[in-house]
Design a protein around this motif. Sequence first.
Motif, PDB file in Angstrom:
ATOM      1  N   SER A 117       0.826  -1.207   0.000  1.00 38.53           N
ATOM      2  CA  SER A 117       0.000   0.000   0.000  1.00 38.53           C
ATOM      3  C   SER A 117       0.863   1.261   0.000  1.00 38.53           C
ATOM      4  O   SER A 117       0.563   2.241  -0.699  1.00 38.53           O
ATOM      5  N   ILE A 118       1.947   1.226   0.780  1.00 38.80           N
ATOM      6  CA  ILE A 118       2.872   2.368   0.802  1.00 38.80           C
ATOM      7  C   ILE A 118       3.540   2.547  -0.557  1.00 38.80           C
ATOM      8  O   ILE A 118       3.684   3.676  -1.058  1.00 38.80           O
ATOM      9  N   LEU A 119       3.922   1.433  -1.167  1.00 35.61           N
ATOM     10  CA  LEU A 119       4.545   1.501  -2.491  1.00 35.61           C
ATOM     11  C   LEU A 119       3.580   2.088  -3.517  1.00 35.61           C
ATOM     12  O   LEU A 119       3.967   2.921  -4.347  1.00 35.61           O
ATOM     13  N   TYR A 120       2.316   1.671  -3.426  1.00 32.73           N
ATOM     14  CA  TYR A 120       1.298   2.212  -4.331  1.00 32.73           C
ATOM     15  C   TYR A 120       1.160   3.723  -4.130  1.00 32.73           C
ATOM     16  O   TYR A 120       1.042   4.482  -5.101  1.00 32.73           O
ATOM     17  N   LYS A 125       0.837   8.625  -5.626  1.00 33.76           N
ATOM     18  CA  LYS A 125       0.485   9.759  -4.759  1.00 33.76           C
ATOM     19  C   LYS A 125      -0.981   9.719  -4.321  1.00 33.76           C
ATOM     20  O   LYS A 125      -1.513  10.727  -3.824  1.00 33.76           O
ATOM     21  N   VAL A 126      -1.635   8.561  -4.472  1.00 34.14           N
ATOM     22  CA  VAL A 126      -3.026   8.385  -4.036  1.00 34.14           C
ATOM     23  C   VAL A 126      -3.019   7.742  -2.654  1.00 34.14           C
ATOM     24  O   VAL A 126      -2.462   6.648  -2.473  1.00 34.14           O
ATOM     25  N   ASN A 127      -3.629   8.403  -1.684  1.00 36.90           N
ATOM     26  CA  ASN A 127      -3.615   7.924  -0.300  1.00 36.90           C
ATOM     27  C   ASN A 127      -4.763   6.929  -0.072  1.00 36.90           C
ATOM     28  O   ASN A 127      -5.691   7.178   0.699  1.00 36.90           O
ATOM     29  N   ALA A 128      -4.680   5.784  -0.749  1.00 36.81           N
ATOM     30  CA  ALA A 128      -5.737   4.775  -0.652  1.00 36.81           C
ATOM     31  C   ALA A 128      -5.515   3.901   0.579  1.00 36.81           C
ATOM     32  O   ALA A 128      -4.375   3.522   0.882  1.00 36.81           O
ATOM     33  N   PRO A 129      -6.573   3.566   1.316  1.00 33.79           N
ATOM     34  CA  PRO A 129      -6.416   2.734   2.516  1.00 33.79           C
ATOM     35  C   PRO A 129      -6.081   1.295   2.157  1.00 33.79           C
ATOM     36  O   PRO A 129      -6.521   0.784   1.120  1.00 33.79           O
ATOM     37  N   PHE A 130      -5.293   0.672   3.004  1.00 33.04           N
ATOM     38  CA  PHE A 130      -5.031  -0.766   2.840  1.00 33.04           C
ATOM     39  C   PHE A 130      -6.154  -1.524   3.538  1.00 33.04           C
ATOM     40  O   PHE A 130      -6.292  -1.488   4.755  1.00 33.04           O
TER      41      PHE A 130
END
Length: 234
Positions: A117-120, A125-130
């Motif tokens: 998720s951090i790599l994504y 630059k999209v702060n998507a939740p894991f």
Amino acid sequence: MNTFYKLKAKLGRFAVHNLSFYVTVIFGIGFLLLMTQKGQEIYYNFLAFLPYQVLHGQIWRILTAIFFPPAAGSSLLMGVLSIFIYYNFASTVERSLGDFEYNLYFFGSILIGELGSILYYLVTKVNAPFLPVYTHFSVFMAFAILYSEARVLLFFIIPVKVKWLALAELLLYVVNFITGDLYTKFSIGAALVPVILFYFLVHNEKGGGNVISNLKFRMEQKKRQKEWRDQWKQ
């Protein structure tokens, strides 16, 4: 003494005993929380793994992300059933592997997903939740690797070998990986990493080393003990 046993010697005492039970309780709380709009807001704002927030100090989200349960958003009956099935698979894997080994596998699977998720986030630059939707299935896959010939009742009626269910689920995730967006690809890829590592560890005697040899010995020993007890019941 190899690296694994050195790690176990130093950290083994910190392993959570009956982790599968505690995680099941957490899933139950998380399922009830996510049933309401307010609960969903609480989870997202304070508990969910959001890369930006974690990288800026909210490190508790690394652990609280596991409040997201299997079958989140489904009916109460389906949620209870999914959590119950999860516990049965998870507790069996835990008994087979041992406390430290299961802790390492479970938390390692979650951590790999969070790193994905951090790599994504760093890439897009999209702060998507894991959300560990795909990560949860890694416990079932571990069960299938250890007990591939075991039978379960599909829909509580049809007996099916676990290995065929695992293959069907794996094919489903492969299709989702191919057809999904970049976030889905990262999520599925991260979920598959611990499963692939565990598969090769179990099926490669040289790569598995003493850890897997001891695991196989314990499983064979339990099987012989069960056969011995059964013969006295006849």
